[in-house]
Write a protein that holds these residues in place. Structure first.
Motif, PDB file in Angstrom:
ATOM      1  N   ALA A 123       0.838  -1.204   0.000  1.00 24.71           N
ATOM      2  CA  ALA A 123       0.000   0.000   0.000  1.00 24.71           C
ATOM      3  C   ALA A 123       0.872   1.252   0.000  1.00 24.71           C
ATOM      4  O   ALA A 123       0.616   2.202  -0.753  1.00 24.71           O
ATOM      5  N   GLN A 124       1.919   1.269   0.828  1.00 35.20           N
ATOM      6  CA  GLN A 124       2.829   2.415   0.873  1.00 35.20           C
ATOM      7  C   GLN A 124       3.561   2.580  -0.457  1.00 35.20           C
ATOM      8  O   GLN A 124       3.718   3.679  -0.975  1.00 35.20           O
ATOM      9  N   THR A 125       4.012   1.463  -1.031  1.00 39.32           N
ATOM     10  CA  THR A 125       4.731   1.510  -2.307  1.00 39.32           C
ATOM     11  C   THR A 125       3.848   2.039  -3.424  1.00 39.32           C
ATOM     12  O   THR A 125       4.283   2.865  -4.227  1.00 39.32           O
ATOM     13  N   ILE A 126       2.605   1.588  -3.484  1.00 38.84           N
ATOM     14  CA  ILE A 126       1.681   2.065  -4.513  1.00 38.84           C
ATOM     15  C   ILE A 126       1.484   3.568  -4.391  1.00 38.84           C
ATOM     16  O   ILE A 126       1.498   4.291  -5.392  1.00 38.84           O
ATOM     17  N   THR A 127       1.347   4.056  -3.168  1.00 37.65           N
ATOM     18  CA  THR A 127       1.216   5.498  -2.945  1.00 37.65           C
ATOM     19  C   THR A 127       2.455   6.227  -3.440  1.00 37.65           C
ATOM     20  O   THR A 127       2.361   7.236  -4.148  1.00 37.65           O
TER      21      THR A 127
END
Length: 104
Positions: free
Chosen positions: A62-66
């Motif tokens: 989720a953090q990487t996608i952001t």
């Protein structure tokens, strides 16, 4: 086991441009130093698209996608980014395939 080859997949059907691909793969790896969360397991480029394999926990992904959508990631570098379907691995990690398209 690799996913089946899709005859309509624009990435799979592209021929690798060695000079551009190597430079772009290097750029992707350099950008991922700033991306938080999951780890970049692989980056393979062809003519104007690159396939990235990213792995980590759900929260890390989720953090990487952001980050991928902002200045830490591929914003301003790739023309577009398409996320695949996350795949749960036997070890509990999640793997995500991403296709990045570049304007050449």
């Amino acid at each position: 086991m690799d996913a089946p080859v899709d005859a309509l997949d624009p990435f799979t059907n592209q021929v690798r441009d060695p000079k551009w691909a190597v430079e772009t793969e290097r750029g992707i790896h350099q950008r991922f130093v700033r991306v938080r969360g999951a780890k970049l397991r692989a980056a393979e480029c062809r003519h104007d698209r690159c396939r990235l394999v990213i792995a980590g926990t759900k929260a890390q992904l989720a953090q990487t996608i952001t980050d991928l959508q902002g200045p830490r990631g591929l914003s301003g570098f790739a023309a577009s980014v398409v996320l695949g379907t996350p795949e749960l691995k036997a070890d509990g990690s999640v793997e995500l395939r991403v296709i990045a398209r570049f304007a050449r």
